[in-house]
Write a protein that holds these residues in place. Sequence first.
Motif, PDB file in Angstrom:
ATOM      1  N   ILE A   1       0.846  -1.200   0.000  1.00 48.18           N
ATOM      2  CA  ILE A   1       0.000   0.000   0.000  1.00 48.18           C
ATOM      3  C   ILE A   1       0.878   1.246   0.000  1.00 48.18           C
ATOM      4  N   LYS A   2       0.515   2.211  -0.810  1.00 47.72           N
ATOM      5  CA  LYS A   2       1.255   3.476  -0.887  1.00 47.72           C
ATOM      6  C   LYS A   2       0.285   4.639  -0.699  1.00 47.72           C
ATOM      7  N   ILE A   3       0.692   5.600   0.151  1.00 48.12           N
ATOM      8  CA  ILE A   3      -0.072   6.824   0.390  1.00 48.12           C
ATOM      9  C   ILE A   3       0.689   7.981  -0.255  1.00 48.12           C
TER      10      ILE A   3
ATOM     11  N   LYS B   1      -4.139  10.298  -1.463  1.00 46.72           N
ATOM     12  CA  LYS B   1      -4.348   9.281  -2.482  1.00 46.72           C
ATOM     13  C   LYS B   1      -3.780   7.968  -1.979  1.00 46.72           C
ATOM     14  N   ILE B   2      -4.485   6.879  -2.288  1.00 50.06           N
ATOM     15  CA  ILE B   2      -4.053   5.564  -1.845  1.00 50.06           C
ATOM     16  C   ILE B   2      -4.024   4.612  -3.037  1.00 50.06           C
ATOM     17  N   SER B   3      -2.998   3.785  -3.089  1.00 52.03           N
ATOM     18  CA  SER B   3      -2.897   2.770  -4.140  1.00 52.03           C
ATOM     19  C   SER B   3      -2.272   1.519  -3.539  1.00 52.03           C
ATOM     20  N   TRP B   4      -2.408   0.408  -4.220  1.00 52.72           N
ATOM     21  CA  TRP B   4      -1.831  -0.846  -3.746  1.00 52.72           C
ATOM     22  C   TRP B   4      -1.692  -1.803  -4.915  1.00 52.72           C
TER      23      TRP B   4
ATOM     24  N   LYS C   1     -16.545   2.324  -4.552  1.00 54.62           N
ATOM     25  CA  LYS C   1     -16.591   1.510  -5.754  1.00 54.62           C
ATOM     26  C   LYS C   1     -15.169   1.313  -6.275  1.00 54.62           C
ATOM     27  N   ALA C   2     -14.945   0.189  -6.913  1.00 51.38           N
ATOM     28  CA  ALA C   2     -13.604  -0.144  -7.403  1.00 51.38           C
ATOM     29  C   ALA C   2     -13.257   0.740  -8.593  1.00 51.38           C
ATOM     30  N   VAL C   3     -12.542   1.812  -8.300  1.00 56.03           N
ATOM     31  CA  VAL C   3     -12.124   2.757  -9.338  1.00 56.03           C
ATOM     32  C   VAL C   3     -10.651   2.521  -9.636  1.00 56.03           C
ATOM     33  N   PRO C   4     -10.148   3.054 -10.736  1.00 59.76           N
ATOM     34  CA  PRO C   4      -8.714   2.908 -11.017  1.00 59.76           C
ATOM     35  C   PRO C   4      -7.870   3.546  -9.920  1.00 59.76           C
ATOM     36  N   LEU C   5      -6.770   2.898  -9.592  1.00 62.74           N
ATOM     37  CA  LEU C   5      -5.867   3.410  -8.555  1.00 62.74           C
ATOM     38  C   LEU C   5      -4.804   4.308  -9.184  1.00 62.74           C
ATOM     39  N   PRO C   6      -4.275   5.318  -8.439  1.00 60.85           N
ATOM     40  CA  PRO C   6      -4.602   5.625  -7.035  1.00 60.85           C
ATOM     41  C   PRO C   6      -5.974   6.274  -6.886  1.00 60.85           C
ATOM     42  N   MET C   7      -6.565   6.064  -5.736  1.00 56.91           N
ATOM     43  CA  MET C   7      -7.890   6.590  -5.436  1.00 56.91           C
ATOM     44  C   MET C   7      -7.752   7.724  -4.423  1.00 56.91           C
ATOM     45  N   THR C   8      -8.476   8.796  -4.630  1.00 54.45           N
ATOM     46  CA  THR C   8      -8.434   9.929  -3.701  1.00 54.45           C
ATOM     47  C   THR C   8      -9.439   9.722  -2.581  1.00 54.45           C
TER      48      THR C   8
ATOM     49  N   PHE D   1       0.277   6.910   8.385  1.00 58.55           N
ATOM     50  CA  PHE D   1       0.680   8.147   7.716  1.00 58.55           C
ATOM     51  C   PHE D   1       0.160   9.327   8.523  1.00 58.55           C
ATOM     52  N   CYS D   2       0.632  10.512   8.182  1.00 61.23           N
ATOM     53  CA  CYS D   2       0.227  11.727   8.897  1.00 61.23           C
ATOM     54  C   CYS D   2      -0.273  12.755   7.895  1.00 61.23           C
ATOM     55  N   THR D   3      -1.414  13.351   8.182  1.00 62.73           N
ATOM     56  CA  THR D   3      -1.945  14.391   7.305  1.00 62.73           C
ATOM     57  C   THR D   3      -1.101  15.661   7.419  1.00 62.73           C
ATOM     58  N   ALA D   4      -1.272  16.555   6.452  1.00 62.23           N
ATOM     59  CA  ALA D   4      -0.417  17.741   6.346  1.00 62.23           C
ATOM     60  C   ALA D   4      -0.992  18.925   7.126  1.00 62.23           C
ATOM     61  N   ASP D   5      -0.217  20.008   7.175  1.00 60.16           N
ATOM     62  CA  ASP D   5      -0.673  21.264   7.775  1.00 60.16           C
ATOM     63  C   ASP D   5      -1.651  21.966   6.847  1.00 60.16           C
ATOM     64  N   TYR D   6      -2.281  23.020   7.375  1.00 55.63           N
ATOM     65  CA  TYR D   6      -3.077  23.895   6.519  1.00 55.63           C
ATOM     66  C   TYR D   6      -2.207  24.452   5.394  1.00 55.63           C
ATOM     67  N   SER D   7      -2.775  24.541   4.214  1.00 54.48           N
ATOM     68  CA  SER D   7      -2.101  25.194   3.094  1.00 54.48           C
ATOM     69  C   SER D   7      -2.409  26.690   3.135  1.00 54.48           C
TER      70      SER D   7
END
Length: 344
Positions: free
Chosen positions: A24-26, A35-38, A78-85, A124-130
């Motif tokens: 799995i990759k984030i 985004k996540i993919s595997w 639903k099974a969408v193409p990866l990576p999925m947001t 994983f860790c989410t980011a700061d405010y942009s």
Amino acid sequence: MFLGNKSQDSGIAEMEELPVPHNIKISNITCDSFKISWEMDAKSKDRITHYFIDLNKKENKNSNKFKHKDVPTKLVAKAVPLPMTVRGHWFLSPRTEYTVAVQTASKQVDGDYVVSEWSEIIEFCTADYSKVHLTQLLEKAEVIAGRMLKFSVFYRNQHKEYFDYIREHHGNAMQPSVKDNSGSHGSPISGKLEGIFFSCSTEFNTGKPPQDSPYGRYRFEVAAEKLFNPNTNLYFGDFYCMYTAYHYVILVIAPVGSPGDDFCKQRLPQLNSKDNKFLTCTEEDGMLVYHHAQDVILEVIYTDPVDLSLGTVAEITGHQLMSLSTANAKKDPSCKTCNISVGR
């Protein structure tokens, strides 16, 4: 939709034929999305109709090991193409550690699901405010800033021992230190920006700094033009409250081209020093004139060292009001005035 172990009455059966996600990759992590993919074995891949994604804050990372059959997953996609947001402020907060695991699933004609085993758990860790999110906070702060009052000095309260230490160990110069975690949880300056805190608020009836302070009985005062002038840039840093009626705005003053200026330029909305709702420096009759917003409490961070010889240190005549300290203060996440919809 239910997840469970092998169970006849849950409406879900586990079958080896469905591939288990692995590697799995984030990526593309923001404060409220990723985004996540595997990878998956090709066998039975064409039978996959859905993905089950189990997302938890890190402190609850064991919650998906013993799922009760009647506990729904946090996300069915639903099974969408990866990576999925994966996006949504209803469960993602900025600067927060999460764990994620994935199942593949095949929806049957009768509405039940066949599912794979859970994948490994990824952290994983989410980011700061942009800058976009900080601009939203800025616009909210502008609404309540109020009228501008004239002031002439920045000041910093500390204990006598602090100033003695500065004189003895730092050659008379106050040194920047890393900002604490007070304010918005997603603020990009918390725990990262180095600076020195100053105040500039004045009493309405006297036009001078208040004689009370939560930070110590000794006060360093410096003429405003020593810190804030045409050779500095001004940035908006944060907007918050601490379960109180009054609100705080954090501003950053950085000498042009300094490391602090470079840090802020990448992360914070820059303000026009001559024309904004919080803190201004304008010229009248050849003199620099300063104003601050009346209806918010300004916390000003100066990003370079400040020599005590630029001002004066004296004992205040008022009280030390510890209850007003904002050191590591937590922002009220329920306040509609100072929160935006991407988390707290």
